[in-house]
Design a protein around this motif. Structure first.
Motif, mmCIF file in Angstrom:
data_model
loop_
_atom_site.group_PDB
_atom_site.id
_atom_site.type_symbol
_atom_site.label_atom_id
_atom_site.label_comp_id
_atom_site.label_asym_id
_atom_site.label_seq_id
_atom_site.Cartn_x
_atom_site.Cartn_y
_atom_site.Cartn_z
ATOM 1 N N ALA A 163 61.172 125.705 56.944
ATOM 2 C CA ALA A 163 60.711 126.872 57.704
ATOM 3 C C ALA A 163 61.445 128.142 57.309
ATOM 4 C CB ALA A 163 60.887 126.627 59.199
ATOM 5 N N GLY A 164 62.417 128.023 56.385
ATOM 6 C CA GLY A 164 63.140 129.203 55.929
ATOM 7 C C GLY A 164 64.415 129.491 56.680
ATOM 8 N N VAL A 165 64.870 128.536 57.495
ATOM 9 C CA VAL A 165 66.099 128.700 58.268
ATOM 10 C C VAL A 165 67.265 128.095 57.489
ATOM 11 C CG1 VAL A 165 67.296 128.117 60.427
ATOM 12 C CG2 VAL A 165 64.852 128.638 60.452
ATOM 13 N N THR A 166 68.376 128.800 57.421
ATOM 14 C CA THR A 166 69.582 128.291 56.777
ATOM 15 C C THR A 166 70.292 127.322 57.719
ATOM 16 O OG1 THR A 166 69.872 130.301 55.480
ATOM 17 C CG2 THR A 166 71.822 128.924 55.783
ATOM 18 N N VAL A 167 70.738 126.202 57.184
ATOM 19 C CA VAL A 167 71.441 125.187 57.973
ATOM 20 C C VAL A 167 72.938 125.323 57.718
ATOM 21 C CG1 VAL A 167 71.819 122.711 58.328
ATOM 22 C CG2 VAL A 167 69.495 123.594 57.962
ATOM 23 N N VAL A 168 73.711 125.486 58.799
ATOM 24 C CA VAL A 168 75.167 125.643 58.708
ATOM 25 C C VAL A 168 75.827 124.401 59.287
ATOM 26 C CG1 VAL A 168 77.165 127.031 59.397
ATOM 27 C CG2 VAL A 168 74.952 128.138 58.964
ATOM 28 N N SER A 169 76.830 123.883 58.584
ATOM 29 C CA SER A 169 77.583 122.747 59.113
ATOM 30 C C SER A 169 78.965 122.730 58.475
ATOM 31 C CB SER A 169 76.824 121.431 58.886
ATOM 32 O OG SER A 169 77.321 120.415 59.741
ATOM 33 N N GLY A 170 79.702 121.614 58.674
ATOM 34 C CA GLY A 170 81.112 121.600 58.307
ATOM 35 C C GLY A 170 81.517 120.663 57.195
ATOM 36 N N LEU A 171 80.565 120.074 56.457
ATOM 37 C CA LEU A 171 80.821 119.205 55.305
ATOM 38 C C LEU A 171 81.535 117.902 55.679
ATOM 39 C CD1 LEU A 171 80.191 119.532 52.194
ATOM 40 C CD2 LEU A 171 82.613 119.955 51.899
ATOM 41 N N ALA A 172 81.637 117.593 56.957
ATOM 42 C CA ALA A 172 82.304 116.357 57.365
ATOM 43 C C ALA A 172 81.392 115.159 57.115
ATOM 44 C CB ALA A 172 82.683 116.433 58.837
ATOM 45 N N ARG A 173 81.951 113.990 57.245
ATOM 46 C CA ARG A 173 81.149 112.766 57.165
ATOM 47 C C ARG A 173 80.180 112.735 58.346
ATOM 48 N NH1 ARG A 173 86.587 110.812 56.307
ATOM 49 N NH2 ARG A 173 86.897 110.159 54.136
ATOM 50 N N GLY A 174 79.182 111.882 58.258
ATOM 51 C CA GLY A 174 78.269 111.672 59.374
ATOM 52 C C GLY A 174 77.205 112.738 59.509
ATOM 53 N N ILE A 175 77.101 113.348 60.682
ATOM 54 C CA ILE A 175 76.028 114.289 60.991
ATOM 55 C C ILE A 175 76.070 115.495 60.068
ATOM 56 C CG2 ILE A 175 75.060 115.828 62.745
ATOM 57 C CD1 ILE A 175 74.580 112.829 63.265
ATOM 58 N N ASP A 176 77.253 116.055 59.808
ATOM 59 C CA ASP A 176 77.358 117.243 58.948
ATOM 60 C C ASP A 176 76.750 116.981 57.576
ATOM 61 O OD1 ASP A 176 78.878 118.044 61.113
ATOM 62 O OD2 ASP A 176 80.475 118.917 59.908
ATOM 63 N N ALA A 177 77.176 115.885 56.959
ATOM 64 C CA ALA A 177 76.689 115.568 55.610
ATOM 65 C C ALA A 177 75.177 115.367 55.609
ATOM 66 C CB ALA A 177 77.388 114.321 55.077
ATOM 67 N N ALA A 178 74.656 114.668 56.623
ATOM 68 C CA ALA A 178 73.214 114.434 56.704
ATOM 69 C C ALA A 178 72.457 115.747 56.845
ATOM 70 C CB ALA A 178 72.897 113.505 57.873
ATOM 71 N N ALA A 179 73.013 116.700 57.609
ATOM 72 C CA ALA A 179 72.356 117.999 57.786
ATOM 73 C C ALA A 179 72.322 118.771 56.470
ATOM 74 C CB ALA A 179 73.082 118.805 58.856
ATOM 75 N N HIS A 180 73.453 118.822 55.771
ATOM 76 C CA HIS A 180 73.470 119.504 54.472
ATOM 77 C C HIS A 180 72.475 118.860 53.511
ATOM 78 C CE1 HIS A 180 76.815 122.091 55.398
ATOM 79 N NE2 HIS A 180 77.656 121.100 55.567
ATOM 80 N N GLU A 181 72.464 117.550 53.456
ATOM 81 C CA GLU A 181 71.588 116.842 52.517
ATOM 82 C C GLU A 181 70.123 117.044 52.864
ATOM 83 O OE1 GLU A 181 73.236 112.980 52.948
ATOM 84 O OE2 GLU A 181 74.864 113.324 51.494
ATOM 85 N N GLY A 182 69.804 117.074 54.168
ATOM 86 C CA GLY A 182 68.421 117.315 54.570
ATOM 87 C C GLY A 182 67.935 118.676 54.130
ATOM 88 N N ALA A 183 68.780 119.702 54.301
ATOM 89 C CA ALA A 183 68.403 121.055 53.884
ATOM 90 C C ALA A 183 68.233 121.128 52.366
ATOM 91 C CB ALA A 183 69.458 122.054 54.350
ATOM 92 N N LEU A 184 69.139 120.490 51.628
ATOM 93 C CA LEU A 184 69.052 120.516 50.163
ATOM 94 C C LEU A 184 67.805 119.790 49.671
ATOM 95 C CD1 LEU A 184 72.789 119.822 49.245
ATOM 96 C CD2 LEU A 184 71.554 121.977 48.927
ATOM 97 N N SER A 185 67.464 118.672 50.290
ATOM 98 C CA SER A 185 66.291 117.918 49.851
ATOM 99 C C SER A 185 65.001 118.683 50.097
ATOM 100 C CB SER A 185 66.234 116.551 50.551
ATOM 101 O OG SER A 185 66.046 116.705 51.952
ATOM 102 N N ALA A 186 65.035 119.646 51.036
ATOM 103 C CA ALA A 186 63.870 120.496 51.300
ATOM 104 C C ALA A 186 63.815 121.696 50.365
ATOM 105 C CB ALA A 186 63.883 120.971 52.749
ATOM 106 N N GLY A 187 64.844 121.841 49.520
ATOM 107 C CA GLY A 187 64.904 123.010 48.646
ATOM 108 C C GLY A 187 65.317 124.256 49.384
ATOM 109 N N GLY A 188 65.987 124.083 50.538
ATOM 110 C CA GLY A 188 66.380 125.224 51.356
ATOM 111 C C GLY A 188 67.827 125.594 51.168
ATOM 112 N N ARG A 189 68.283 126.498 52.011
ATOM 113 C CA ARG A 189 69.652 126.988 51.935
ATOM 114 C C ARG A 189 70.516 126.336 53.005
ATOM 115 N NH1 ARG A 189 71.221 130.952 49.066
ATOM 116 N NH2 ARG A 189 72.764 131.678 50.580
ATOM 117 N N THR A 190 71.771 126.104 52.639
ATOM 118 C CA THR A 190 72.719 125.546 53.584
ATOM 119 C C THR A 190 74.105 126.108 53.290
ATOM 120 O OG1 THR A 190 73.628 123.492 54.540
ATOM 121 C CG2 THR A 190 73.098 123.462 52.188
#
Length: 388
Positions: A163-190
């Motif tokens: 949808a064009g929204v940047t995803v911000v997180s903390g690079l930690a294991r678990g939820i953070d990593a999954a959020a970064h990876e989800g945004a990257l797999s969509a070709g989006g920004r994180t």
């Protein structure tokens, strides 16, 4: 907030994006702000008293002692700053590793961080921070995520990025990593905000993920590159995650969790707090379910998140030069955008919308209903509409 006394080895040339800042100002800001014992609040008090970093470094011990919280030990460090911080070597490390230093007063510094009373005076940034990153949502949660939690973090981050929204997180294991990876797999920004220096990626297995994030977003830190992560750094890091985002979404957090700290900090600075419910039998979801009981917005889909964010006080300009005031605009198709662009903030006759859009009356009327349902416009009467 203490910082490591270790120095990194290299020389003093600014990267292209750093050349816009006066070298002397950048150099002195770096030297002062990286001193052990000087955090953002103390630095702000010093600058309010003396004006510039150079003036602080040149102040006498008697003058420094007039600043609240500055005692003999810190006075000695300030007076001998060049013995504690080798700014030239840090700058050269940054050049070697394609890391920019963003001064708070510079245009490249994230505008949303200025809402913090203790905003860091400079950020180390690998990658690029764009104006469109003001349209961001933080996704945080436990390091000990269940498969349910990681799937949901990946799904929602993917949808937000699409949808064009940047995803911000903390690079930690678990939820953070999954959020970064989800945004990257969509070709989006994180954007990843670290609780240590850019030269000390933690956990170490996320070095590759950090590289991927820097290629399609940014990895940032307020700490000097060689600063090893310590427990007290992560709550400090969390305030940046909250401030860089319009809302913080918590996915899986037990009763005591850093994610709950991020949510609290988000609420304190006027950001929305969102929560994805989890199974009532899951320990990993106790904290997030309690957030919902305390008033956090329950979300299940990307549309829920976009609706919760609502209209933005300050719009942003997207890469295609569109002014966006509401995240829901990012999911409109071309026809819906055409109709929305023809509607003004003031009362607009529907006949004028039809004429301005160049579309058939039945298309405009059907689209107005869609835009109204998405809370982008309101009907003032049967023949007038306006943007929200």
């Amino acid at each position: 907030m203490d910082r490591s006394d270790n120095d990194v080895a290299v020389r003093t040339t600014l990267t292209p994006r750093q050349e816009s800042a006066p070298p002397a100002e950048l150099f002195q800001t770096l030297r002062l702000s990286m001193l052990p014992g000087i955090g953002p609040r103390t630095l702000r008090l010093l600058l309010e008293r003396f004006g510039t970093p150079a003036d602080v470094l040149a102040a006498s011990g008697e003058q420094l002692a007039t600043v609240t919280g500055v005692g003999p030990k810190l006075i000695h460090r300030i007076r001998t700053a060049d013995h504690h911080v080798d700014a030239a070597r840090i700058l050269a490390w940054c050049q070697k590793h394609d890391v920019d230093l963003l001064l708070e007063a510079s245009g490249a510094y994230p505008a949303s961080l200025r809402d913090l009373h203790d905003a860091p005076p400079l950020l180390f940034s690998r990658g690029t921070i764009e104006s469109a990153d003001q349209l961001a949502v933080a996704i945080v949660g436990t390091r000990h995520a269940t498969s349910y939690g990681t799937r949901q973090a990946d799904r929602l981050a993917y949808g937000l990025a699409k949808a064009g929204v940047t995803v911000v997180s903390g690079l930690a294991r678990g939820i953070d990593a999954a959020a970064h990876e989800g945004a990257l797999s969509a070709g989006g920004r994180t954007i990843a905000v670290l609780g240590g220096g850019l030269g000390q990626i933690y956990p170490t297995e996320h070095v590759g993920l950090a590289d991927a994030i820097a290629a399609d977003g940014a990895v940032v830190s307020e700490y000097r590159p060689d600063a090893k992560p310590r427990g007290g750094m992560f709550p400090q890091r969390n305030r940046l995650i909250a401030a860089m985002s319009l809302a913080t979404l918590v996915i899986e957090a037990p009763d005591r969790s850093g994610a709950l700290i991020t949510a609290r900090l988000a609420g304190e600075i006027g950001r929305d707090v969102l929560a994805l419910p989890g199974p009532v039998t899951s320990r990993a979801s106790r904290g997030v379910n309690q957030l919902i009981r305390e008033g956090a917005t329950l979300v299940q889909t990307v549309d829920d998140i976009l609706e919760a964010i609502g209209p933005m006080g300050r719009g942003i300009v997207t890469e295609d030069d569109r002014q966006v005031r509401n995240p829901a605009e990012l999911k409109l198709n071309d026809l819906e955008r055409q109709v929305l662009d023809a509607i003004e903030s003031a009362s607009t006759p529907i006949d004028q919308v039809i004429a301005s859009s160049g579309l058939a009356a039945h298309q405009v009327m059907a689209t107005i209903s869609v835009l109204e349902m998405r809370k982008l416009i309101r009907r003032i009467s049967g023949q007038y509409v306006s943007r929200i």
